[in-house]
Design a protein around this motif. Structure first.
Motif, PDB file in Angstrom:
ATOM      1  N   ASN A   1      29.161 -22.980  80.482  1.00 29.04           N
ATOM      2  CA  ASN A   1      30.219 -23.518  81.336  1.00 29.04           C
ATOM      3  C   ASN A   1      29.747 -24.785  82.019  1.00 29.04           C
ATOM      4  O   ASN A   1      28.660 -24.804  82.599  1.00 29.04           O
ATOM      5  N   ILE A   2      30.560 -25.815  81.972  1.00 33.88           N
ATOM      6  CA  ILE A   2      30.252 -26.999  82.760  1.00 33.88           C
ATOM      7  C   ILE A   2      31.462 -27.314  83.622  1.00 33.88           C
ATOM      8  O   ILE A   2      32.528 -27.679  83.128  1.00 33.88           O
ATOM      9  N   GLN A   3      31.264 -27.135  84.948  1.00 31.34           N
ATOM     10  CA  GLN A   3      32.322 -27.487  85.892  1.00 31.34           C
ATOM     11  C   GLN A   3      32.068 -28.923  86.301  1.00 31.34           C
ATOM     12  O   GLN A   3      30.977 -29.267  86.762  1.00 31.34           O
ATOM     13  N   LEU A   4      33.075 -29.761  86.124  1.00 27.66           N
ATOM     14  CA  LEU A   4      32.945 -31.192  86.413  1.00 27.66           C
ATOM     15  C   LEU A   4      33.986 -31.580  87.450  1.00 27.66           C
ATOM     16  O   LEU A   4      35.175 -31.313  87.264  1.00 27.66           O
ATOM     17  N   SER A   5      33.494 -32.194  88.542  1.00 31.44           N
ATOM     18  CA  SER A   5      34.413 -32.757  89.533  1.00 31.44           C
ATOM     19  C   SER A   5      34.210 -34.250  89.557  1.00 31.44           C
ATOM     20  O   SER A   5      33.079 -34.746  89.447  1.00 31.44           O
ATOM     21  N   VAL A   6      35.323 -34.961  89.673  1.00 24.47           N
ATOM     22  CA  VAL A   6      35.243 -36.412  89.703  1.00 24.47           C
ATOM     23  C   VAL A   6      36.315 -36.903  90.667  1.00 24.47           C
ATOM     24  O   VAL A   6      37.388 -36.314  90.761  1.00 24.47           O
ATOM     25  N   GLY A   7      35.995 -37.977  91.427  1.00 24.16           N
ATOM     26  CA  GLY A   7      37.003 -38.475  92.355  1.00 24.16           C
ATOM     27  C   GLY A   7      36.669 -39.865  92.851  1.00 24.16           C
ATOM     28  O   GLY A   7      35.557 -40.377  92.647  1.00 24.16           O
ATOM     29  N   ALA A   8      37.669 -40.460  93.475  1.00 23.58           N
ATOM     30  CA  ALA A   8      37.519 -41.813  94.031  1.00 23.58           C
ATOM     31  C   ALA A   8      38.134 -41.855  95.423  1.00 23.58           C
ATOM     32  O   ALA A   8      39.160 -41.220  95.669  1.00 23.58           O
TER      33      ALA A   8
ATOM     34  N   GLY B   1      50.022 -29.059  88.020  1.00 29.51           N
ATOM     35  CA  GLY B   1      48.816 -29.806  88.360  1.00 29.51           C
ATOM     36  C   GLY B   1      47.610 -29.407  87.523  1.00 29.51           C
ATOM     37  O   GLY B   1      46.487 -29.835  87.795  1.00 29.51           O
ATOM     38  N   ILE B   2      47.823 -28.577  86.484  1.00 26.59           N
ATOM     39  CA  ILE B   2      46.704 -28.135  85.663  1.00 26.59           C
ATOM     40  C   ILE B   2      47.078 -28.166  84.181  1.00 26.59           C
ATOM     41  O   ILE B   2      48.217 -27.868  83.815  1.00 26.59           O
ATOM     42  N   GLY B   3      46.129 -28.568  83.368  1.00 29.17           N
ATOM     43  CA  GLY B   3      46.338 -28.581  81.923  1.00 29.17           C
ATOM     44  C   GLY B   3      45.164 -27.910  81.234  1.00 29.17           C
ATOM     45  O   GLY B   3      44.034 -27.945  81.734  1.00 29.17           O
ATOM     46  N   TYR B   4      45.456 -27.288  80.091  1.00 25.37           N
ATOM     47  CA  TYR B   4      44.433 -26.607  79.291  1.00 25.37           C
ATOM     48  C   TYR B   4      44.492 -27.111  77.861  1.00 25.37           C
ATOM     49  O   TYR B   4      45.576 -27.421  77.358  1.00 25.37           O
TER      50      TYR B   4
ATOM     51  N   ALA C   1      39.840 -27.251  80.814  1.00 26.54           N
ATOM     52  CA  ALA C   1      40.912 -27.184  81.813  1.00 26.54           C
ATOM     53  C   ALA C   1      40.696 -28.295  82.823  1.00 26.54           C
ATOM     54  O   ALA C   1      39.552 -28.630  83.157  1.00 26.54           O
ATOM     55  N   THR C   2      41.797 -28.869  83.301  1.00 28.46           N
ATOM     56  CA  THR C   2      41.689 -29.918  84.321  1.00 28.46           C
ATOM     57  C   THR C   2      42.760 -29.716  85.383  1.00 28.46           C
ATOM     58  O   THR C   2      43.951 -29.616  85.081  1.00 28.46           O
ATOM     59  N   ARG C   3      42.322 -29.610  86.627  1.00 27.37           N
ATOM     60  CA  ARG C   3      43.210 -29.442  87.795  1.00 27.37           C
ATOM     61  C   ARG C   3      43.076 -30.698  88.660  1.00 27.37           C
ATOM     62  O   ARG C   3      41.968 -31.081  89.053  1.00 27.37           O
ATOM     63  N   ARG C   4      44.188 -31.382  88.940  1.00 26.94           N
ATOM     64  CA  ARG C   4      44.100 -32.592  89.782  1.00 26.94           C
ATOM     65  C   ARG C   4      44.721 -32.329  91.145  1.00 26.94           C
ATOM     66  O   ARG C   4      45.536 -31.406  91.305  1.00 26.94           O
ATOM     67  N   ASN C   5      44.351 -33.171  92.090  1.00 22.42           N
ATOM     68  CA  ASN C   5      44.823 -32.972  93.468  1.00 22.42           C
ATOM     69  C   ASN C   5      45.873 -34.006  93.878  1.00 22.42           C
ATOM     70  O   ASN C   5      46.082 -34.243  95.056  1.00 22.42           O
ATOM     71  N   HIS C   6      46.508 -34.629  92.894  1.00 19.08           N
ATOM     72  CA  HIS C   6      47.457 -35.712  93.185  1.00 19.08           C
ATOM     73  C   HIS C   6      48.551 -35.651  92.134  1.00 19.08           C
ATOM     74  O   HIS C   6      48.312 -35.210  90.990  1.00 19.08           O
ATOM     75  N   ASN C   7      49.749 -36.076  92.543  1.00 22.91           N
ATOM     76  CA  ASN C   7      50.881 -36.079  91.602  1.00 22.91           C
ATOM     77  C   ASN C   7      50.998 -34.725  90.899  1.00 22.91           C
ATOM     78  O   ASN C   7      51.299 -34.639  89.715  1.00 22.91           O
TER      79      ASN C   7
END
Lengths: 349, 349, 349
Positions: B232-239, B140-143, B271-277
């Motif tokens: 550092n920029i922490q970015l959260s995005v969601g729908a 669930g995470i990519g770098y 880095a990106t961590r998603r909460n689905h699939n």
């Protein structure tokens, strides 16, 4: 060392060949160290803007066209062809007063786009007149563009002193050693330097010989070159036989003009209009290609080597040994320097 | 002109992705103009040393490993992972006191190696907390890592102002024009700048739509980005759809962080961590590759063109036209400058 | 920062291998920041001129030879081998007094062309004597040239401290760890630094072992290296077995000599004369090629990396940690600096 590169600013420089800026293009070129966007309105009129969005400095040529307007690729601020911001898609759409791109006066003439880079109002009286380029069959004229990694004055030197041609170039424009001994007549005018050579050679220059009545016989030749500021050199050359005057010559009317990209790189534009075999499109294409190659392969390597050898030094600082063939190019350097100095003084006062 | 490039020094920068420094590697990277050697001890602990032998200045990454120690390739001086010289094969083997390589504090967290470049003792309180990156399935995470030939603040500007995304990026993260009109809420904290956008769009962003219950219908979206020093920029995005809160969104938790290599070149880590699939390794690989390509092919050319256009000028020196979408990036520039100035003052006194 | 690069000027530098300047060539090379033309007169005598036409600064190597004279490619001014202008094809042919190219004293010896770059009269007493290079079979000597993008003193450091060889080079010149512990005897003479190592190893260095009576047994070895200004290092190396003295060794007599192209780039010349298997041309070719490759592939990358790491800093400014193996190279740096400073003082007074 040239610490402050100075250019003559109140002047018209060639920014592009007319053909370089197509109907849909967002064309860009660095001129006097400034990135310039050029494009044509839907009616064909060319415009020039500073190629820099005033928001975050993205070059506008990366953007997209919307009719006569251009939208920046980064945040889609849109500008009309006067440089005025017409659209801000962000927030409430308010357009700050400062959202203005500098527009440069741009005039299309003689197959070139002429740009005015000074802050001052453009002086349309100073637009040069190269009317003969426009007169005649469309297959009787050729244009080309070359980029040269040298200071533009080295290219002016090269053209103002044609005594190099027998040494640098090949057979087709050889004067068979007849040009070098001729000391050109040089005239200094208010804003022009003129040099003229006349000589006889047998046979005529190969580019003309076959168009003369007696290709293998002696012919009278002339070169007449006129430099005008900032960097235009109009060159006429021709050959005649018998009792004819040069008005009846087989010849051509050329324009060499250079525009500094930066202190040590130059845009070199060239046009040639001939008065013979004018309708022959194939000949025309071969001829302009051959001239382009001669500049690139014969003058180019020497002028680049001169620049490498000079490094960042000024020409006169290196104590050149000057000879009779240097009168015209030296007069150009001195007049150009005087015009630049005058301009700087005017701005200071 | 930035004559004295200054960086915030009392801070933790990302020096590498954890995966970049393999068990046997002598990995090196220039960070804040200093060449840094990184390697892992046999127990896996990463260490960072100045990548310069104090004898004759050969970079140590050319050398060889001996257990937890490194021998210089040139004359085989050997150093332990604190930088102390442990072996001199020359003459009587005497080791001069000065034969000491500088060690940099290095901490491995959240899939990154964090380095402290200041001379001062490291402040472990300042290690940032990006704990959510560690929570969840490994698929669930990519770098990814990118090298960008630009000043790092241009990359921060890019991420702090997300209004560019509809103009720069393609379909998959398009907000269909809905983001630009939103003026983000911006909060300035003691050592953080936060910006938040909320909007509705139909359908949802393509990266989320298929994971929502009604892929073709309207969804509520948010972006929340938090800059903390140095970069550092922490970015959260969601729908979300329906009455759900953003706590229940389909979304992702990302970190953009940049480390200056030099004044005009930057290491960009993501880095990106998603909460689905989350368990789908193939989807994960495709996703991080697509994001890498978007940064390289869509943001990259524009940011590089901006740097070229700015040359060596400072951002504010060029009088940018600022708009509502610039509040967050401008606040970051000002806060960062204040922190750097404070640090300089502390060092002077 | 070296703001004013200074070289020892009253000195003989190698300008080229004899073989580099063929009978018809207009060979050119930049030496101490000056472009130099070298060619051979019809009788084979080599000459060196400033590679710059005094008229418009075209490099003369682009020109053409006319017997022992050279004509500039640009406007065909012609110069004899003393640099005097002998022909001006322009106007009335008058030759300005100033039309003179600087000639540099050039002497051919030991397979090299030695140049004197100072304005002062050449001091032929300072021509070095490497006579042994000339003694023996023509298949017993090899020459090579390498261009290195580093300051020349880094190459001198490399050769003056041979303790690097077991760490940098491969099997064929390995001392099997025996050289590093030896503290060389270093002698400082008026204008020379000499270092000498003696050691035993089993078997002998691979380049010598097969020419000794007992190839797998212990042998006595020595290195003797002598630096003389500006940048010559004569290196002798050999191996003997039993009660023989080094006069009877299997060995070779080498010359490493460097000539600054500029502050950070160097011409590296090398010759090696051996006293065994002298007539074997195939062996000779393999040997010089192997040594060339060792300098390029083994020393080269390290020395270049050192230069990159040092940037434009001076060596001592970076506080090197010095050890017993640094005595000889440090003495060379100090003596060379003293000679350069003495020269500057003489010029000032």
């Amino acid at each position: 060392m040239k610490s402050n590169p100075t250019y003559l600013l109140n002047a018209w420089y060639v920014a592009a060949l007319s053909t370089e800026v197509g109907p849909e293009a967002l064309f860009h070129r660095t001129i006097l160290d400034t990135s310039v966007l050029m494009y044509r309105k839907q009616d064909g009129t060319p415009v020039a803007l500073h190629n820099r969005c005033p928001h975050r400095f993205a070059p506008l040529h990366l953007g997209t066209r919307h009719g006569d307007e251009v939208a920046c690729r980064y945040h889609a601020l849109q500008f009309d062809c006067s440089g005025k911001c017409t659209k801000n898609p962000h927030g409430n759409g308010h357009i700050p007063q400062a959202a203005q791109v500098r527009q440069f006066p741009l005039v299309e003439r003689f197959g070139f786009l002429w740009i005015w880079m000074a802050e001052e109002q453009p002086d349309y009286e100073r637009l040069p007149d190269f009317g003969p380029l426009d007169e005649g069959h469309p297959n009787g004229i050729g244009y080309t563009y070359m980029h040269m990694p040298v200071n533009y004055e080295l290219i002016i030197d090269n053209v103002m002193d044609l005594s190099h041609i027998d040494h640098v170039h090949g057979e087709i424009i050889s004067t068979r050693g007849k040009l070098s001994p001729v000391v050109p007549k040089v005239q200094e005018l208010d804003r022009a330097i003129v040099a003229r050579w006349e000589w006889k050679q047998t046979p005529a220059m190969m580019i003309f010989a076959n168009f003369l009545s007696q290709p293998r016989e002696e012919a009278d030749h002339y070169f007449n070159i006129t430099w005008t500021p900032p960097a235009n050199i109009q060159l006429s050359v021709g050959a005649v036989q018998g009792e004819k005057s040069f008005d009846e010559c087989i010849g051509q009317y050329d324009l060499h003009t250079t525009t500094p990209e930066s202190q040590f790189s130059t845009h070199y534009f060239f046009a040639t209009r001939r008065n013979h075999n004018e309708e022959d499109g194939e000949y025309n294409a071969i001829k302009i290609k051959a001239m382009h190659q001669a500049f690139e392969d014969e003058d180019g390597p020497i002028i680049r080597a001169v620049q490498d050898e000079m490094g960042t030094s000024e020409f006169f600082e290196l104590d050149p040994v000057l000879m009779s063939n240097d009168v015209a190019p030296v007069k150009v350097r001195r007049l150009l320097k005087r015009l630049i100095d005058d301009e700087a003084r005017t701005n200071d006062s």
